[in-house]
Scaffold this active site. Structure first.
Site, mmCIF file in Angstrom:
data_model
loop_
_atom_site.group_PDB
_atom_site.id
_atom_site.type_symbol
_atom_site.label_atom_id
_atom_site.label_comp_id
_atom_site.label_asym_id
_atom_site.label_seq_id
_atom_site.Cartn_x
_atom_site.Cartn_y
_atom_site.Cartn_z
ATOM 1 N N TYR A 1 104.792 85.564 62.727
ATOM 2 C CA TYR A 1 104.129 86.756 63.254
ATOM 3 C C TYR A 1 102.789 86.958 62.562
ATOM 4 O O TYR A 1 102.533 86.374 61.507
ATOM 5 C CB TYR A 1 105.031 87.980 63.043
ATOM 6 C CG TYR A 1 104.663 89.150 63.920
ATOM 7 C CD1 TYR A 1 104.697 89.039 65.305
ATOM 8 C CD2 TYR A 1 104.258 90.360 63.366
ATOM 9 C CE1 TYR A 1 104.347 90.111 66.109
ATOM 10 C CE2 TYR A 1 103.915 91.438 64.172
ATOM 11 C CZ TYR A 1 103.958 91.305 65.540
ATOM 12 O OH TYR A 1 103.604 92.366 66.335
ATOM 13 N N VAL B 1 107.678 93.739 78.961
ATOM 14 C CA VAL B 1 106.321 94.233 79.220
ATOM 15 C C VAL B 1 106.035 94.152 80.716
ATOM 16 O O VAL B 1 105.504 95.095 81.315
ATOM 17 C CB VAL B 1 105.263 93.431 78.428
ATOM 18 C CG1 VAL B 1 103.855 93.818 78.860
ATOM 19 C CG2 VAL B 1 105.433 93.653 76.932
ATOM 20 N N ARG C 1 108.008 81.221 89.284
ATOM 21 C CA ARG C 1 108.085 79.761 89.354
ATOM 22 C C ARG C 1 108.459 79.325 90.757
ATOM 23 O O ARG C 1 109.179 80.039 91.472
ATOM 24 C CB ARG C 1 109.138 79.245 88.365
ATOM 25 C CG ARG C 1 108.571 78.960 86.993
ATOM 26 C CD ARG C 1 109.577 78.179 86.171
ATOM 27 N NE ARG C 1 110.702 79.039 85.813
ATOM 28 C CZ ARG C 1 110.868 79.586 84.603
ATOM 29 N NH1 ARG C 1 110.010 79.351 83.648
ATOM 30 N NH2 ARG C 1 111.903 80.364 84.348
ATOM 31 N N TYR D 1 98.660 88.569 75.854
ATOM 32 C CA TYR D 1 99.485 89.330 74.909
ATOM 33 C C TYR D 1 100.728 88.571 74.473
ATOM 34 O O TYR D 1 101.534 89.099 73.705
ATOM 35 C CB TYR D 1 99.886 90.687 75.508
ATOM 36 C CG TYR D 1 100.860 90.610 76.670
ATOM 37 C CD1 TYR D 1 100.412 90.417 77.968
ATOM 38 C CD2 TYR D 1 102.236 90.730 76.467
ATOM 39 C CE1 TYR D 1 101.299 90.340 79.028
ATOM 40 C CE2 TYR D 1 103.130 90.660 77.528
ATOM 41 C CZ TYR D 1 102.656 90.462 78.805
ATOM 42 O OH TYR D 1 103.533 90.380 79.859
ATOM 43 N N PHE E 1 95.528 90.975 72.950
ATOM 44 C CA PHE E 1 96.093 92.317 72.782
ATOM 45 C C PHE E 1 97.217 92.284 71.760
ATOM 46 O O PHE E 1 98.195 91.558 71.916
ATOM 47 C CB PHE E 1 96.646 92.830 74.118
ATOM 48 C CG PHE E 1 97.156 94.238 74.014
ATOM 49 C CD1 PHE E 1 96.309 95.302 74.241
ATOM 50 C CD2 PHE E 1 98.469 94.498 73.654
ATOM 51 C CE1 PHE E 1 96.759 96.607 74.110
ATOM 52 C CE2 PHE E 1 98.935 95.797 73.516
ATOM 53 C CZ PHE E 1 98.075 96.850 73.753
ATOM 54 N N TRP E 2 97.081 93.099 70.716
ATOM 55 C CA TRP E 2 98.144 93.243 69.712
ATOM 56 C C TRP E 2 98.332 94.723 69.459
ATOM 57 O O TRP E 2 97.480 95.385 68.886
ATOM 58 C CB TRP E 2 97.760 92.518 68.429
ATOM 59 C CG TRP E 2 98.889 92.405 67.446
ATOM 60 C CD1 TRP E 2 100.233 92.532 67.695
ATOM 61 C CD2 TRP E 2 98.781 92.129 66.048
ATOM 62 N NE1 TRP E 2 100.952 92.343 66.549
ATOM 63 C CE2 TRP E 2 100.100 92.092 65.516
ATOM 64 C CE3 TRP E 2 97.713 91.899 65.192
ATOM 65 C CZ2 TRP E 2 100.356 91.848 64.172
ATOM 66 C CZ3 TRP E 2 97.981 91.647 63.853
ATOM 67 C CH2 TRP E 2 99.280 91.616 63.347
ATOM 68 N N LEU E 3 99.485 95.229 69.897
ATOM 69 C CA LEU E 3 99.719 96.671 69.842
ATOM 70 C C LEU E 3 99.620 97.224 68.420
ATOM 71 O O LEU E 3 99.068 98.309 68.214
ATOM 72 C CB LEU E 3 101.095 96.998 70.434
ATOM 73 C CG LEU E 3 101.383 98.500 70.519
ATOM 74 C CD1 LEU E 3 100.515 99.162 71.571
ATOM 75 C CD2 LEU E 3 102.852 98.765 70.786
#
Lengths: 331, 331
Positions: free
Chosen positions: B53, B153, B173, B237, B262-264
């Protein structure tokens, strides 16, 4: 008069032809006739001839993104311009001995400016200037990193950055000469290796690095991403590697690196006359002050267009191939 | 009381341990003690346990990005909160039967909200909401495209878009069920094939498509780029493919497509209390109005954390794995 035309896409030095066409007739009231003193062979012209550009003409077509010239005739309602004025041509299709264009499609400059340097101003220096000023606000003595420092855009980036008190980190290949890469005005070099981010840190210390200019794409894009400070922006303006831009989600997500694209044609189309005049006046001043000088590889006559293009096709060349259709008056 | 801890990075279901720790002591004047009613296992929690992370704790460590609970005790100077209030926990390290936190680190909500739904509000719906509102201004009935519509999400994107009059194009898919993908509220599906851009055109006609949400990276990023209208933005994200984002210079340069990340966590850290309160009040309203309901895969007791994580490690699962440490008062 002579004009360059092409009627199929393919290898530039093969498909381009120098043909005889009629001299321009008298200009309409709002037009001017320009004698072309010099034009450079731009990488974008090569891409158009090869059929690999973002917008392509119907064939057969004329060609030529850039040129500098001297006014020969002015239409009856044209103000502020007169025969003999030196100008940059801002429209396209300029590879010709003479061009008739609306008066609004030329930018008048001081007569003492070298027409060869002038002919290269429209595209690469404008690209460098806008990339340096429109994406990130750089502090005085701030840094920008680029991965094609000896290309014509790269040269202009180094010189315009110098003129604005910005410093450039220039990426060179392992074993390449730093002196060579820096002779166009760059501040420092770093080597394209896995430890690029560490090299950058040791060059610039704790200062932020917010802007990266990418002419290469491929893995090179991610090398720039990893070298940037958090929240930095990569501006991709070229594709020398022929590969897609690559950027890891660690860089996009956790480090908030953005990737943007840059295409001058689109931007020039959106400028109004005042903005365009300001842009090219600024760039002309850099030429006049000696702060901007792009390197020239070789010069050819317009009848030698195929040799000129052959030279432009050679890899490893530094500097522009120039064609000089007309001699300037009194020269 | 029970608490989840880990002392090495590795496979989540192996490294996490449910241990006995002392009950919280009386809270300081500005603190509250929260009884944890539910927490979801988030993909970001799994990444922390695995050591993959963007920010990692020193070990040994507690863990847990999200939880919902009920106040058990309030410090003497805490205003506007009282025992029994239902809250979302906005700090981290929530996988525990009880948590002592500053009163400013909880967001009070109406007591009737289901604690399981509430426990999933902090991360995925906030991500969806901010991505839908902060990158491109979408017109009413405008479109957004996403490539992981059945993820948590993705579900929130479809539902929050619906609630705001925005329509979603959901990439599935080849051979996958459109009905399945649309059961969380999506408007239409397109298939991940080379003709994606044509499918998009035939779904939305001449309307612009300015925003793409990318949870996959790899070649998927460029598929989104090619489907977007000129000047559009991709927000990356997630990294489900494990590959770097890929985007061709044709898309960056000639079509002016931007790639952002994007990283909250970063964004939440920058919000002030008023902005954060507004964000979670907005999201709570969607829950209360029935406009937002995320799917649940399974529920476990806190002592079954290893089984819960094993379930969360399984691919192809749709919906969150939930852990319910305490029963709610009177339940």
């Amino acid at each position: 008069m002579k004009q360059i035309q092409f009627s199929s896409f393919g290898q530039p030095s093969v498909v381009a032809r120098c043909v005889d066409v009629p001299e321009p007739t008298a200009p309409a009231a709002w037009e001017v006739v320009v004698k072309i003193l010099a034009f450079p062979i731009n990488v974008a012209d090569m891409a158009v001839l090869a059929g690999r550009y973002g917008s392509l003409p119907k064939l057969p077509s004329t060609i030529g993104m850039e040129a500098a010239g001297e006014l020969e005739q002015c239409g009856s309602s044209v103000k502020d311009l007169q025969p003999g004025d030196r100008v940059i041509l801002l429209a396209n299709n300029n590879w010709s001995e003479k061009r008739t264009v609306p008066a609004s499609a030329v930018h008048k400059v001081p007569s003492e400016i070298d027409p060869i340097q002038l002919s290269m101003l429209k595209v690469n220096p404008a690209t460098a200037h806008i990339m340096l000023t429109q994406f990130e606000k750089l502090e005085p003595n701030g840094w920008v990193i680029q991965n094609a420092p000896t290309g014509s855009v790269g040269q202009a980036v180094s010189q315009l950055a110098n003129a604005s008190g910005i410093r450039t980190l220039n990426i060179i290949r392992e074993g390449a000469s730093a002196t060579h890469a820096l002779r166009f005005g760059g501040t420092a070099t770093v080597v394209d290796r896995v430890d690029l981010a560490e090299q950058v840190k040791s060059e610039i210390g704790p200062q932020p690095l917010r802007l990266a200019l990418d002419a290469i794409a491929g893995a090179g894009t991610n090398h720039l991403a990893s070298a940037l400070s958090e929240h930095g922006t990569i501006v991709n303006y070229g594709m020398l590697s022929g590969e897609p831009c690559l950027i890891t989600p660690e860089n996009t997500i956790f480090r908030n690196i953005s990737l943007r694209g840059f295409w001058l044609s689109k931007i020039l189309n959106r400028l109004n006359l005042g903005e365009r005049t300001e842009l090219y006046s600024t760039l002309c001043n850099y030429l006049v002050n000696g702060q901007l000088k792009l390197s020239v590889d070789s010069c050819f006559d317009i009848t030698e267009i195929n040799d000129a293009l052959k030279r432009a096709e050679q890899r490893g060349r530094v500097g522009k191939v120039i064609v000089t259709p007309c001699k300037q008056a009194g020269a």
